[in-house]
Motif scaffolding. Structure first.
Motif, PDB file in Angstrom:
ATOM      1  N   ARG A   5    -111.162-106.417 -68.756  1.00  0.00           N
ATOM      2  CA  ARG A   5    -109.740-106.743 -68.889  1.00  0.00           C
ATOM      3  C   ARG A   5    -108.919-105.559 -68.385  1.00  0.00           C
ATOM      4  N   VAL A   6    -108.090-105.794 -67.358  1.00  0.00           N
ATOM      5  CA  VAL A   6    -107.322-104.741 -66.706  1.00  0.00           C
ATOM      6  C   VAL A   6    -105.831-105.037 -66.846  1.00  0.00           C
ATOM      7  N   GLY A   7    -105.075-104.062 -67.326  1.00  0.00           N
ATOM      8  CA  GLY A   7    -103.628-104.177 -67.369  1.00  0.00           C
ATOM      9  C   GLY A   7    -102.990-103.251 -66.352  1.00  0.00           C
ATOM     10  N   VAL A   8    -101.860-103.662 -65.797  1.00  0.00           N
ATOM     11  CA  VAL A   8    -101.056-102.786 -64.943  1.00  0.00           C
ATOM     12  C   VAL A   8     -99.724-102.574 -65.651  1.00  0.00           C
ATOM     13  N   PHE A   9     -99.183-101.378 -65.539  1.00  0.00           N
ATOM     14  CA  PHE A   9     -98.061-100.955 -66.382  1.00  0.00           C
ATOM     15  C   PHE A   9     -97.023-100.224 -65.560  1.00  0.00           C
ATOM     16  N   GLY A  10     -95.731-100.510 -65.814  1.00  0.00           N
ATOM     17  CA  GLY A  10     -94.678 -99.729 -65.179  1.00  0.00           C
ATOM     18  C   GLY A  10     -93.407-100.521 -64.978  1.00  0.00           C
ATOM     19  N   LEU A  11     -92.449 -99.885 -64.309  1.00  0.00           N
ATOM     20  CA  LEU A  11     -91.191-100.552 -63.970  1.00  0.00           C
ATOM     21  C   LEU A  11     -91.414-101.388 -62.711  1.00  0.00           C
ATOM     22  N   LEU A  12     -92.169-102.448 -62.893  1.00  0.00           N
ATOM     23  CA  LEU A  12     -92.582-103.330 -61.809  1.00  0.00           C
ATOM     24  C   LEU A  12     -91.775-104.618 -61.891  1.00  0.00           C
ATOM     25  N   GLY A  13     -91.451-105.193 -60.729  1.00  0.00           N
ATOM     26  CA  GLY A  13     -90.669-106.419 -60.725  1.00  0.00           C
ATOM     27  C   GLY A  13     -89.221-106.222 -61.099  1.00  0.00           C
ATOM     28  N   SER A  14     -88.734-104.980 -61.060  1.00  0.00           N
ATOM     29  CA  SER A  14     -87.369-104.675 -61.486  1.00  0.00           C
ATOM     30  C   SER A  14     -86.419-104.439 -60.319  1.00  0.00           C
ATOM     31  N   GLY A  15     -86.867-104.698 -59.115  1.00  0.00           N
ATOM     32  CA  GLY A  15     -85.997-104.546 -57.950  1.00  0.00           C
ATOM     33  C   GLY A  15     -86.313-103.364 -57.070  1.00  0.00           C
ATOM     34  N   ASN A  16     -87.218-102.465 -57.497  1.00  0.00           N
ATOM     35  CA  ASN A  16     -87.593-101.323 -56.683  1.00  0.00           C
ATOM     36  C   ASN A  16     -88.803-101.700 -55.828  1.00  0.00           C
ATOM     37  N   LEU A  17     -88.618-101.756 -54.512  1.00  0.00           N
ATOM     38  CA  LEU A  17     -89.675-102.222 -53.622  1.00  0.00           C
ATOM     39  C   LEU A  17     -90.847-101.262 -53.564  1.00  0.00           C
ATOM     40  N   GLY A  18     -90.583 -99.963 -53.731  1.00  0.00           N
ATOM     41  CA  GLY A  18     -91.666 -98.986 -53.714  1.00  0.00           C
ATOM     42  C   GLY A  18     -92.607 -99.172 -54.881  1.00  0.00           C
TER      43      GLY A  18
END
Length: 407
Positions: A5-18
């Motif tokens: 089971r792998v999770g990805v974490f961060g300010l993702l999908g918030s409008g920052n393309l980088g």
């Protein structure tokens, strides 16, 4: 056997393309090397992440107004309560995973304004929960830098110490963490994860002659520049606008690029000030879109870090309006150290001189970028091999095919 089971974490999908480009690179790695992994996300924009990448996603913060300024008592109370709730939400999410990956991003730096109780606190909760529950947490290809604020620096330092695996996108990031007291003896440096994304196709013969892509940013300085933020922004916008106007006066077509939703007002201000059909704005929704734009240009002048990455990956001669040391390091690593200009003090005359030098040497620079991109691809292969060794022990059934759904 139970799939990993792998999770990805961060300010993702918030409008920052980088940020989203770094996520895309890690998802590509997981799907290629660990197709049996069950993947989901704890992120800033869960709806966008699920729609674009097809993985289940949960909102990073319980309080929906987390990144809005709280001036009323109700908002302040909501933020405070959210910090407590998020501690339990994050721990519960981490506990359900074998591995959590923070994909790239400048999560250990303060080159842009942030508060310690925002993302630094969220990252600390993640890493502390990973240590508590035995979940392997990876800070993969992240950016770091000196941090003046004591509370932010402490949260960043402890997050790094508690992580299972760390790698950095440049040597100065590793040096910064070492200076904060983190043992970096086994930490490695690799190119930015976005360089692992597919290269754009050749644009063919339909490119307007002399097209220049200018990547802009809603730039107000760094975390320590809050008192001067508006003055820094005014100088940046005025200098960039004058540069664009000078190109238009020479009959050059200019394509404005952004890298975050917050950059739109800067584009609007330049379009209004220059008021010429030669100036247009791109509507890029991903780093792939940005790479296509930069591949179609003769030259690129850009501010945002991942605008630079896209242009360099596309092999287009590039000049950086550098707002942090990470931009200088990126340009030096790709053989373009001479083509950096400070975003804090944009001098249109000097910028034009550097731009003309860039165009004069364009043929040689394209050959340099082709060589550096080939070397970068080899280095990123090592990055993903190291991640597999650290995060996916051979006993994990990560290579077993399974449906990509959360339990």
């Amino acid at each position: 056997m139970t799939p990993v089971r792998v999770g990805v974490f961060g300010l993702l999908g918030s409008g920052n393309l980088g940020n989203d480009g770094s996520l895309e690179a890690v998802l590509g790695y997981l799907r290629a090397e660990h197709p049996g992994a069950v993947v989901d996300a704890l992120c800033g924009g869960p709806e966008a992440v699920t729609a674009r990448y097809g993985i289940p996603a949960t909102r990073l913060h319980w309080y929906r107004g987390e990144y809005r300024t709280a001036s009323r008592a109700g908002a302040i109370a909501g933020k405070g309560l959210g910090k407590v709730v998020d501690a339990f939400r994050t721990a519960s999410w981490v506990r359900r995973h074998d591995v959590v990956i923070v994909p790239g991003m400048g999560v250990l730096e303060a080159t842009l304004p942030l508060r310690p109780w925002g993302f630094p606190y969220a990252l600390f909760l993640l890493c502390a929960s990973g240590r508590l529950f035995g979940t392997r947490v990876a800070l993969a290809g992240v950016g770091a830098g000196p941090i003046g604020d004591r509370a932010t620096r402490a949260l960043v330092r402890w997050s790094a110490r508690l992580a299972t695996y760390r790698s950095y996108r440049d040597a100065q990031s590793r040096d910064a963490m070492r200076a904060m007291g983190v043992d970096t003896a086994r930490d490695e440096v690799h190119p930015d994860l976005a360089f692992a994304l597919p290269a754009p196709p050749s644009p063919g013969a339909s490119v307007p002659a002399g097209l220049v892509c200018v990547g802009v940013m809603d730039f107000h300085g760094g975390n320590d520049d809050r008192p001067q933020a508006e003055e820094i922004h005014r100088r940046y916008l005025d200098g960039t606008t004058r540069f664009v106007r000078a190109l238009v006066e020479e009959g050059r077509p200019v394509r404005l690029l952004t890298g975050d939703a917050c950059d739109a007002p800067v584009v609007a201000a330049i379009l209004d000030a220059v008021d010429s059909p030669l100036v247009t704005a791109a509507e890029a929704a991903s780093l792939a879109d940005l790479m296509k734009e930069t591949a179609a240009a003769g030259t690129v002048v850009a501010t945002r870090y991942h605008n630079l990455v896209c242009a360099l990956k596309a092999g287009t001669p590039t000049l950086a309006l550098s707002y942090a040391a990470k931009s200088d390091a990126l340009m030096a690593g790709m053989g373009l150290a001479a083509y950096c200009h400070p975003a804090r003090e944009v001098d249109p005359g000097r910028l034009l001189e550097q731009f003309r030098e860039l165009e004069k040497n364009a043929a040689d620079l394209r050959r340099t970028l082709a060589e550096r991109n080939a070397a970068t691809a080899r280095l990123l292969e090592h990055q993903f091999t190291a991640m597999t060794a650290a995060l996916f022990p051979k006993t994990d059934p990560a290579h077993a095919p399974t449906l990509r759904e959360t339990p």
